[in-house]
Write a protein that holds these residues in place. Structure first.
Motif, mmCIF file in Angstrom:
data_model
loop_
_atom_site.group_PDB
_atom_site.id
_atom_site.type_symbol
_atom_site.label_atom_id
_atom_site.label_comp_id
_atom_site.label_asym_id
_atom_site.label_seq_id
_atom_site.Cartn_x
_atom_site.Cartn_y
_atom_site.Cartn_z
ATOM 1 N N MET A 159 0.838 -1.205 0.000
ATOM 2 C CA MET A 159 0.000 0.000 0.000
ATOM 3 C C MET A 159 0.873 1.256 0.000
ATOM 4 N N GLN A 160 2.080 1.125 0.469
ATOM 5 C CA GLN A 160 2.938 2.300 0.599
ATOM 6 C C GLN A 160 4.283 2.033 -0.059
ATOM 7 N N ASP A 161 4.470 2.571 -1.258
ATOM 8 C CA ASP A 161 5.737 2.378 -1.971
ATOM 9 C C ASP A 161 6.857 3.089 -1.234
ATOM 10 N N THR A 174 7.044 6.238 5.522
ATOM 11 C CA THR A 174 5.990 6.323 4.509
ATOM 12 C C THR A 174 4.725 6.949 5.087
ATOM 13 N N HIS A 175 4.703 7.106 6.391
ATOM 14 C CA HIS A 175 3.579 7.763 7.064
ATOM 15 C C HIS A 175 4.066 8.252 8.423
ATOM 16 N N THR A 176 3.244 9.030 9.119
ATOM 17 C CA THR A 176 3.667 9.540 10.427
ATOM 18 C C THR A 176 3.313 8.573 11.552
ATOM 19 N N SER A 177 2.680 7.446 11.200
ATOM 20 C CA SER A 177 2.269 6.488 12.236
ATOM 21 C C SER A 177 3.416 5.947 13.109
ATOM 22 N N PRO A 178 4.656 5.775 12.592
ATOM 23 C CA PRO A 178 5.719 5.300 13.493
ATOM 24 C C PRO A 178 5.907 6.184 14.728
ATOM 25 N N TYR A 200 7.049 10.142 2.984
ATOM 26 C CA TYR A 200 7.659 9.971 1.664
ATOM 27 C C TYR A 200 7.148 8.692 1.010
ATOM 28 N N ARG A 201 6.778 8.807 -0.246
ATOM 29 C CA ARG A 201 6.388 7.591 -0.965
ATOM 30 C C ARG A 201 6.953 7.615 -2.375
ATOM 31 N N ASN A 202 7.438 6.452 -2.786
ATOM 32 C CA ASN A 202 8.074 6.321 -4.089
ATOM 33 C C ASN A 202 7.005 6.249 -5.186
ATOM 34 N N MET A 214 2.685 15.962 3.473
ATOM 35 C CA MET A 214 2.613 16.060 4.930
ATOM 36 C C MET A 214 1.358 15.385 5.464
ATOM 37 N N GLN A 215 1.535 14.758 6.606
ATOM 38 C CA GLN A 215 0.410 14.102 7.268
ATOM 39 C C GLN A 215 0.229 14.689 8.651
ATOM 40 N N LEU A 216 -0.930 14.444 9.205
ATOM 41 C CA LEU A 216 -1.178 14.811 10.585
ATOM 42 C C LEU A 216 -1.636 13.545 11.300
ATOM 43 N N GLU A 217 -0.753 13.045 12.127
ATOM 44 C CA GLU A 217 -1.066 11.822 12.881
ATOM 45 C C GLU A 217 -1.663 12.229 14.218
ATOM 46 N N GLY A 218 -2.588 11.434 14.706
ATOM 47 C CA GLY A 218 -3.140 11.689 16.035
ATOM 48 C C GLY A 218 -3.241 10.381 16.789
ATOM 49 N N TYR A 255 -9.363 -0.633 5.815
ATOM 50 C CA TYR A 255 -8.386 -1.512 6.454
ATOM 51 C C TYR A 255 -7.022 -0.858 6.581
ATOM 52 N N PHE A 256 -6.537 -0.773 7.792
ATOM 53 C CA PHE A 256 -5.152 -0.424 8.072
ATOM 54 C C PHE A 256 -4.706 -1.410 9.132
ATOM 55 N N PRO A 257 -3.561 -2.074 8.973
ATOM 56 C CA PRO A 257 -3.173 -3.141 9.908
ATOM 57 C C PRO A 257 -3.050 -2.697 11.364
ATOM 58 N N PHE A 258 -2.823 -1.383 11.566
ATOM 59 C CA PHE A 258 -2.551 -0.912 12.936
ATOM 60 C C PHE A 258 -3.805 -0.454 13.679
ATOM 61 N N VAL A 259 -4.974 -0.543 13.045
ATOM 62 C CA VAL A 259 -6.220 -0.205 13.743
ATOM 63 C C VAL A 259 -7.250 -1.308 13.512
ATOM 64 N N GLY A 288 -8.807 11.218 5.494
ATOM 65 C CA GLY A 288 -7.740 10.321 5.951
ATOM 66 C C GLY A 288 -8.283 9.068 6.600
ATOM 67 N N GLY A 289 -7.348 8.275 7.128
ATOM 68 C CA GLY A 289 -7.706 7.018 7.780
ATOM 69 C C GLY A 289 -7.706 7.177 9.285
ATOM 70 N N ALA A 290 -8.406 6.236 9.949
ATOM 71 C CA ALA A 290 -8.458 6.283 11.413
ATOM 72 C C ALA A 290 -8.968 4.945 11.939
ATOM 73 N N GLY A 291 -9.055 4.827 13.237
ATOM 74 C CA GLY A 291 -9.586 3.597 13.820
ATOM 75 C C GLY A 291 -9.159 3.450 15.263
ATOM 76 N N PHE A 311 -7.544 5.535 20.129
ATOM 77 C CA PHE A 311 -7.839 5.746 18.718
ATOM 78 C C PHE A 311 -6.676 6.465 18.056
ATOM 79 N N ALA A 312 -6.568 6.259 16.753
ATOM 80 C CA ALA A 312 -5.503 6.903 15.990
ATOM 81 C C ALA A 312 -6.093 7.403 14.684
ATOM 82 N N PHE A 313 -5.506 8.457 14.181
ATOM 83 C CA PHE A 313 -5.924 8.930 12.855
ATOM 84 C C PHE A 313 -4.725 9.463 12.095
ATOM 85 N N GLY A 314 -4.810 9.407 10.786
ATOM 86 C CA GLY A 314 -3.741 9.954 9.941
ATOM 87 C C GLY A 314 -4.383 10.740 8.808
ATOM 88 N N PHE A 315 -4.297 12.073 8.933
ATOM 89 C CA PHE A 315 -4.922 12.951 7.940
ATOM 90 C C PHE A 315 -3.901 13.396 6.899
HETATM 91 N N1 PHE Z 1 -0.915 5.808 8.334
HETATM 92 C C1 PHE Z 1 -2.084 5.734 7.499
HETATM 93 C C2 PHE Z 1 -1.706 6.168 6.092
HETATM 94 O O1 PHE Z 1 -0.692 6.770 5.910
HETATM 95 C C3 PHE Z 1 -3.199 6.591 8.002
HETATM 96 C C4 PHE Z 1 -3.750 6.128 9.310
HETATM 97 C C5 PHE Z 1 -3.245 6.593 10.502
HETATM 98 C C6 PHE Z 1 -4.795 5.256 9.337
HETATM 99 C C7 PHE Z 1 -3.744 6.175 11.714
HETATM 100 C C8 PHE Z 1 -5.326 4.825 10.535
HETATM 101 C C9 PHE Z 1 -4.795 5.292 11.707
HETATM 102 O O2 PHE Z 1 -2.444 5.933 5.158
#
Ligand code: PHE
Length: 344
Positions: A159-161, A174-178, A200-202, A214-218, A255-259, A288-291, A311-315
């Motif tokens: 999903m993330q090159d 590839t996302h701010t989730s780490p 960053y994504r290839n 840029m993302q906004l992780e919560g 679907y996101f594996p971390f939520v 964005g995604g969340a869960g 809960f987490a979200f990535g905008f």
């Molecule tokens: N990290 C996911 C992405 O980059 C977004 C996301 C963050 C989804 C947190 C769910 C929870 O697409």
């Protein structure tokens, strides 16, 4: 004879009269041309000498010479006075130089639209009790994938090159989730953080994709956390950010594996009610995604999933900037084009 004498005297008085009326260096130059140049008044008088008899020439000649010396001396004197005046003026300017009087026009800079939006977003989340957190952009495979429940060979990695670095196991995140994992490990629950940052994504670039965005992780961790809290937080944030009380959100399962469960959040278009070019006539905009945090992720962060939930979200923060300012090409944001940046 009397004629030439009178003539000389009246010319002399005219010369001195006009010389006394000269006030500027320019006027002095005009005066010189009129009187002392090759075809000037004085030369004309000399010409007249030719027509006189020898007798007359004998008296008039010396008189004319005296006059010539007299007027040219007077002229030189006046010229010197003007030169002195010029020097005095120059010195006056130098000695009375007022350093405060010179104010060069300086173009003022402005904050990048990213910076402006990040400041607004941070204010909103801080007012809701969230802490602003930063994390590394060069990550390990573990933080970017493994700890987020994306093991090696998991199809979700596709999903993330990824931009892999030449050092094994290192990548551009590839996302701010780490940062969720870093934050959990650095703190004790309950915790509430937001992370504005680059990802960053290839991918090939076009008007809506760039290899850096840029993302906004919560992340919110506490006891008894529910999806309702997530949705209320999202709605409050979006309504405050777009300054519109009637913004609604729509939840789609995803679907996101971390939520688990995972959702995708859309918001009602803040710019129209019937469909417009921004929402592509759909009246909804993907945000964005969340869960709810997956137990595996909580464990990786050192948090007991039996006691705590979250809960987490990535905008898409880049998306929010583009929506806020009506920017239609993502590449402009990273272009350093002064004409573009000056508008903000
Ligand atoms: N990290 C996911 C992405 O980059 C977004 C996301 C963050 C989804 C947190 C769910 C929870 O697409």
């Amino acid at each position: 004879m009397a004629d030439i004498n009178t003539c000389l005297r009246s010319y002399e008085s005219l010369f001195f009269q006009e010389l006394s009326e000269v006030n500027t260096a320019q006027e002095l130059e005009l005066f010189r041309t009129k009187h002392l140049s090759r075809h000037g008044e004085l030369s004309k008088l000399m010409q007249q000498l030719k027509d006189l008899s020898l007798e007359e020439k004998k008296t008039a000649g010396p008189l004319l010479n005296v006059l010539k010396v007299k007027v040219s001396d007077a002229f030189t004197q006046r010229e010197k006075e003007f030169e002195q005046m010029r020097i005095d003026h120059q010195n006056m300017l130098l000695t009375h130089f007022d350093v405060t009087a010179y104010k060069p026009v300086q173009p003022t800079g402005s904050l990048h639209p990213y910076t402006q939006v990040i400041e607004i977003i941070e204010d909103i989340f801080v007012s809701m009790g969230f802490e602003i957190v930063d994390g590394p952009e060069v990550e390990t495979d573990y933080y970017n994938f493994e700890a987020l429940n994306i093991p090696k060979d998991h199809p979700a990695r596709d999903m993330q090159d990824t931009f892999w670095l030449t050092l094994p196991g290192l990548l551009m995140r590839t996302h701010t989730s780490p940062v969720e994992i870093h934050a959990m490990r650095d703190r004790k629950p309950p915790l509430a953080i937001v992370v504005p940052g680059r990802a960053y994504r290839n991918e090939s670039t076009d008007a809506s994709h760039d290899f850096m965005f840029m993302q906004l992780e919560g992340l919110f961790i506490d006891k008894n956390v529910s999806l309702a809290q997530l949705f209320a937080t999202m709605k409050t944030f979006l309504q405050t950010f777009f300054e519109k009380k009637n913004i609604a959100i729509k939840i789609r399962p995803s679907y996101f594996p971390f939520v688990e469960p995972g959702v995708e959040i859309d918001m009602s278009c803040p710019f129209c009610t019937h469909g417009c070019s921004v929402c592509k006539k759909t009246k909804w905009i993907e945000i964005g995604g969340a869960g709810l945090c997956h137990p595996v992720v909580l464990k990786a962060g050192g948090i007991d999933p039996k006691e705590y939930g979250g809960f987490a979200f990535g905008f898409g923060l880049t998306r929010l900037v583009m929506l806020k300012y009506g920017i239609t090409d993502i590449r402009l944001l990273h272009s350093n084009k002064i004409d573009f940046l000056k508008q903000f």
